[in-house]
Design a protein around this motif. Structure first.
Motif, PDB file in Angstrom:
ATOM      1  N   GLY A  21       0.742  -1.180  -0.059  1.00 13.06           N
ATOM      2  CA  GLY A  21       0.068   0.127   0.072  1.00 13.06           C
ATOM      3  C   GLY A  21       0.909   1.249   0.027  1.00 13.06           C
ATOM      4  N   ARG A  22       1.769   1.133   0.815  1.00 11.10           N
ATOM      5  CA  ARG A  22       2.922   2.361   0.827  1.00 11.10           C
ATOM      6  C   ARG A  22       3.506   2.649  -0.547  1.00 11.10           C
ATOM      7  NH1 ARG A  22       6.439   3.285   5.520  1.00 11.10           N
ATOM      8  NH2 ARG A  22       4.733   2.328   6.304  1.00 11.10           N
ATOM      9  N   GLY A  23       3.653   1.539  -1.248  1.00  6.95           N
ATOM     10  CA  GLY A  23       4.154   1.924  -2.609  1.00  6.95           C
ATOM     11  C   GLY A  23       3.289   2.297  -3.527  1.00  6.95           C
ATOM     12  N   LEU A  24       2.174   1.802  -3.326  1.00  6.07           N
ATOM     13  CA  LEU A  24       1.058   2.670  -4.263  1.00  6.07           C
ATOM     14  C   LEU A  24       0.727   3.986  -3.726  1.00  6.07           C
ATOM     15  CD1 LEU A  24      -1.266  -0.634  -4.573  1.00  6.07           C
ATOM     16  CD2 LEU A  24       0.644   0.380  -6.231  1.00  6.07           C
ATOM     17  N   GLY A  25       1.109   4.475  -2.824  1.00  2.02           N
ATOM     18  CA  GLY A  25       0.679   5.799  -2.415  1.00  2.02           C
ATOM     19  C   GLY A  25      -0.429   5.802  -1.211  1.00  2.02           C
ATOM     20  N   PHE A  26      -0.880   4.759  -0.862  1.00  5.23           N
ATOM     21  CA  PHE A  26      -1.764   4.534   0.171  1.00  5.23           C
ATOM     22  C   PHE A  26      -1.396   3.644   1.358  1.00  5.23           C
ATOM     23  CE2 PHE A  26      -3.557   4.837  -4.081  1.00  5.23           C
ATOM     24  CZ  PHE A  26      -4.378   6.109  -3.976  1.00  5.23           C
ATOM     25  N   PRO A  27      -0.539   4.048   2.326  1.00  7.97           N
ATOM     26  CA  PRO A  27       0.042   3.296   3.168  1.00  7.97           C
ATOM     27  C   PRO A  27      -1.219   2.885   4.282  1.00  7.97           C
ATOM     28  CG  PRO A  27       0.723   5.641   3.898  1.00  7.97           C
ATOM     29  CD  PRO A  27       0.138   5.385   2.377  1.00  7.97           C
ATOM     30  N   THR A  28      -1.058   1.447   4.619  1.00  8.20           N
ATOM     31  CA  THR A  28      -2.182   0.960   5.299  1.00  8.20           C
ATOM     32  C   THR A  28      -1.521   0.432   7.027  1.00  8.20           C
ATOM     33  OG1 THR A  28      -1.847  -1.219   4.595  1.00  8.20           O
ATOM     34  CG2 THR A  28      -3.317   0.192   3.361  1.00  8.20           C
ATOM     35  N   LYS A  56      -8.652  12.239  19.154  1.00  5.94           N
ATOM     36  CA  LYS A  56      -8.906  12.449  17.717  1.00  5.94           C
ATOM     37  C   LYS A  56      -9.109  11.287  16.847  1.00  5.94           C
ATOM     38  CE  LYS A  56      -7.273  14.570  13.560  1.00  5.94           C
ATOM     39  NZ  LYS A  56      -8.351  15.081  12.973  1.00  5.94           N
ATOM     40  N   THR A  57     -10.368  11.244  16.020  1.00  6.12           N
ATOM     41  CA  THR A  57     -10.904  10.182  15.231  1.00  6.12           C
ATOM     42  C   THR A  57     -10.569  10.645  13.683  1.00  6.12           C
ATOM     43  OG1 THR A  57     -12.733   9.875  16.752  1.00  6.12           O
ATOM     44  CG2 THR A  57     -13.049   9.126  14.702  1.00  6.12           C
ATOM     45  N   TYR A  58      -9.907   9.642  12.948  1.00  2.00           N
ATOM     46  CA  TYR A  58      -9.400   9.745  11.624  1.00  2.00           C
ATOM     47  C   TYR A  58     -10.248   9.201  10.701  1.00  2.00           C
ATOM     48  CZ  TYR A  58      -5.124  11.134  14.140  1.00  2.00           C
ATOM     49  OH  TYR A  58      -4.232  11.833  14.694  1.00  2.00           O
ATOM     50  N   ALA A  59     -10.634   9.835   9.783  1.00  3.80           N
ATOM     51  CA  ALA A  59     -11.385   9.020   8.423  1.00  3.80           C
ATOM     52  C   ALA A  59     -10.415   8.037   7.886  1.00  3.80           C
ATOM     53  CB  ALA A  59     -11.831  10.306   7.488  1.00  3.80           C
ATOM     54  N   SER A  60     -11.025   6.850   7.592  1.00  2.91           N
ATOM     55  CA  SER A  60     -10.199   5.807   6.928  1.00  2.91           C
ATOM     56  C   SER A  60     -10.945   5.046   6.047  1.00  2.91           C
ATOM     57  CB  SER A  60      -9.474   5.027   7.962  1.00  2.91           C
ATOM     58  OG  SER A  60     -10.526   4.581   8.948  1.00  2.91           O
ATOM     59  N   VAL A  61     -10.094   4.168   5.106  1.00  2.00           N
ATOM     60  CA  VAL A  61     -10.876   3.424   4.223  1.00  2.00           C
ATOM     61  C   VAL A  61     -10.329   2.067   4.674  1.00  2.00           C
ATOM     62  CG1 VAL A  61     -10.814   2.585   1.954  1.00  2.00           C
ATOM     63  CG2 VAL A  61     -10.964   5.141   2.359  1.00  2.00           C
ATOM     64  N   THR A  62     -11.042   0.874   4.811  1.00  2.00           N
ATOM     65  CA  THR A  62     -10.616  -0.194   5.361  1.00  2.00           C
ATOM     66  C   THR A  62     -10.907  -1.256   4.414  1.00  2.00           C
ATOM     67  OG1 THR A  62     -10.654   0.389   7.741  1.00  2.00           O
ATOM     68  CG2 THR A  62     -10.615  -1.905   7.344  1.00  2.00           C
ATOM     69  N   SER A  63     -10.011  -2.230   3.998  1.00  2.00           N
ATOM     70  CA  SER A  63     -10.155  -3.456   3.233  1.00  2.00           C
ATOM     71  C   SER A  63     -10.091  -4.634   4.065  1.00  2.00           C
ATOM     72  CB  SER A  63      -8.928  -3.465   2.231  1.00  2.00           C
ATOM     73  OG  SER A  63      -9.114  -4.527   1.367  1.00  2.00           O
ATOM     74  N   GLU A  78      -6.872  -4.125   6.561  1.00  2.00           N
ATOM     75  CA  GLU A  78      -5.743  -3.101   6.288  1.00  2.00           C
ATOM     76  C   GLU A  78      -6.713  -1.700   6.224  1.00  2.00           C
ATOM     77  OE1 GLU A  78      -2.545  -4.708   3.715  1.00  2.00           O
ATOM     78  OE2 GLU A  78      -4.484  -5.104   2.769  1.00  2.00           O
ATOM     79  N   THR A  79      -6.231  -0.800   7.021  1.00  2.00           N
ATOM     80  CA  THR A  79      -6.632   0.525   7.213  1.00  2.00           C
ATOM     81  C   THR A  79      -5.756   1.623   6.505  1.00  2.00           C
ATOM     82  OG1 THR A  79      -8.410   2.067   7.912  1.00  2.00           O
ATOM     83  CG2 THR A  79      -6.502   1.085   9.530  1.00  2.00           C
ATOM     84  N   HIS A  80      -6.311   2.473   5.712  1.00  2.00           N
ATOM     85  CA  HIS A  80      -5.545   3.616   5.229  1.00  2.00           C
ATOM     86  C   HIS A  80      -6.313   4.776   5.829  1.00  2.00           C
ATOM     87  CE1 HIS A  80      -3.762   6.591   2.728  1.00  2.00           C
ATOM     88  NE2 HIS A  80      -4.957   7.023   2.481  1.00  2.00           N
ATOM     89  N   ILE A  81      -5.558   5.477   6.881  1.00  2.00           N
ATOM     90  CA  ILE A  81      -5.860   6.522   7.535  1.00  2.00           C
ATOM     91  C   ILE A  81      -5.622   7.797   6.504  1.00  2.00           C
ATOM     92  CG2 ILE A  81      -5.629   7.844   9.821  1.00  2.00           C
ATOM     93  CD1 ILE A  81      -4.843   5.140  11.022  1.00  2.00           C
ATOM     94  N   LEU A  82      -6.710   8.539   6.383  1.00  2.00           N
ATOM     95  CA  LEU A  82      -6.629   9.606   5.551  1.00  2.00           C
ATOM     96  C   LEU A  82      -6.038  10.829   6.080  1.00  2.00           C
ATOM     97  CD1 LEU A  82      -8.806   7.906   4.106  1.00  2.00           C
ATOM     98  CD2 LEU A  82      -9.899   9.927   3.814  1.00  2.00           C
ATOM     99  N   ASP A  83      -5.051  11.732   5.463  1.00  2.00           N
ATOM    100  CA  ASP A  83      -4.423  12.742   6.019  1.00  2.00           C
ATOM    101  C   ASP A  83      -3.609  12.549   7.365  1.00  2.00           C
ATOM    102  OD1 ASP A  83      -5.648  14.228   3.944  1.00  2.00           O
ATOM    103  OD2 ASP A  83      -7.561  14.180   5.296  1.00  2.00           O
ATOM    104  N   PHE A  84      -2.804  11.194   7.236  1.00  2.00           N
ATOM    105  CA  PHE A  84      -2.465  10.742   8.580  1.00  2.00           C
ATOM    106  C   PHE A  84      -0.830  10.184   8.030  1.00  2.00           C
ATOM    107  CE2 PHE A  84      -1.282   7.683  11.633  1.00  2.00           C
ATOM    108  CZ  PHE A  84      -1.362   8.306  12.768  1.00  2.00           C
TER     109      PHE A  84
END
Length: 130
Positions: A21-28, A56-63, A78-84
């Motif tokens: 995910g980090r390599g794709l620009g979306f660290p999880t 703090k609660t962060y918006a995230s996208v979870t797979s 796996e969750t990608h935390i937005l703006d984090f």
């Protein structure tokens, strides 16, 4: 299989993964947790709290699933935390799955997967309060 009603909360410790995910620009954050029974494989709009930093609660996208585009076999959360952009390895987090965005699927290319992930982030931003 019983369907779980959302929201669903999953708590666990962040572990090292494949770093794909980090390599794709979306660290999880890869979550070590018991796997939820009755939860459909797919992508979810979510919110994440890093425990011990409850302010703090962060918006995230979870797979949740097996990562078919990369021939994965084991189930992962796996969750990608937005703006984090902080190191949270070995920290406990709680992820609340709020809305089902799409089913897990195999993409024809990594480029197609990245485009879908960008869409997932846009959909999440419109559904979360963070």
């Amino acid at each position: 299989m019983t369907k779980l009603e959302l929201p669903v909360r999953i708590r666990g410790v962040v572990a090292h993964g494949d770093k794909r995910g980090r390599g794709l620009g979306f660290p999880t954050a890869n979550l070590i947790s018991g796997m939820p029974v009755g939860l459909d494989y797919g992508v979810y709009a979510s919110e994440t709290v890093i425990l011990g930093d409850m302010s703090k609660t962060y918006a995230s996208v979870t797979s949740f699933g097996i990562r078919p585009t990369f021939d994965g076999a084991d189930r992962r959360i796996e969750t990608h935390i937005l703006d984090f952009n902080e190191d949270i390895y070995d920290r406990e987090i709680e992820v609340s799955l709020l809305a089902f965005l799409r089913p897990e699927r195999r993409f024809a290319s990594v480029k197609d997967l990245v485009a879908a992930m960008r869409g997932d982030i846009m959909a999440t931003r419109s559904r979360t309060r963070s």
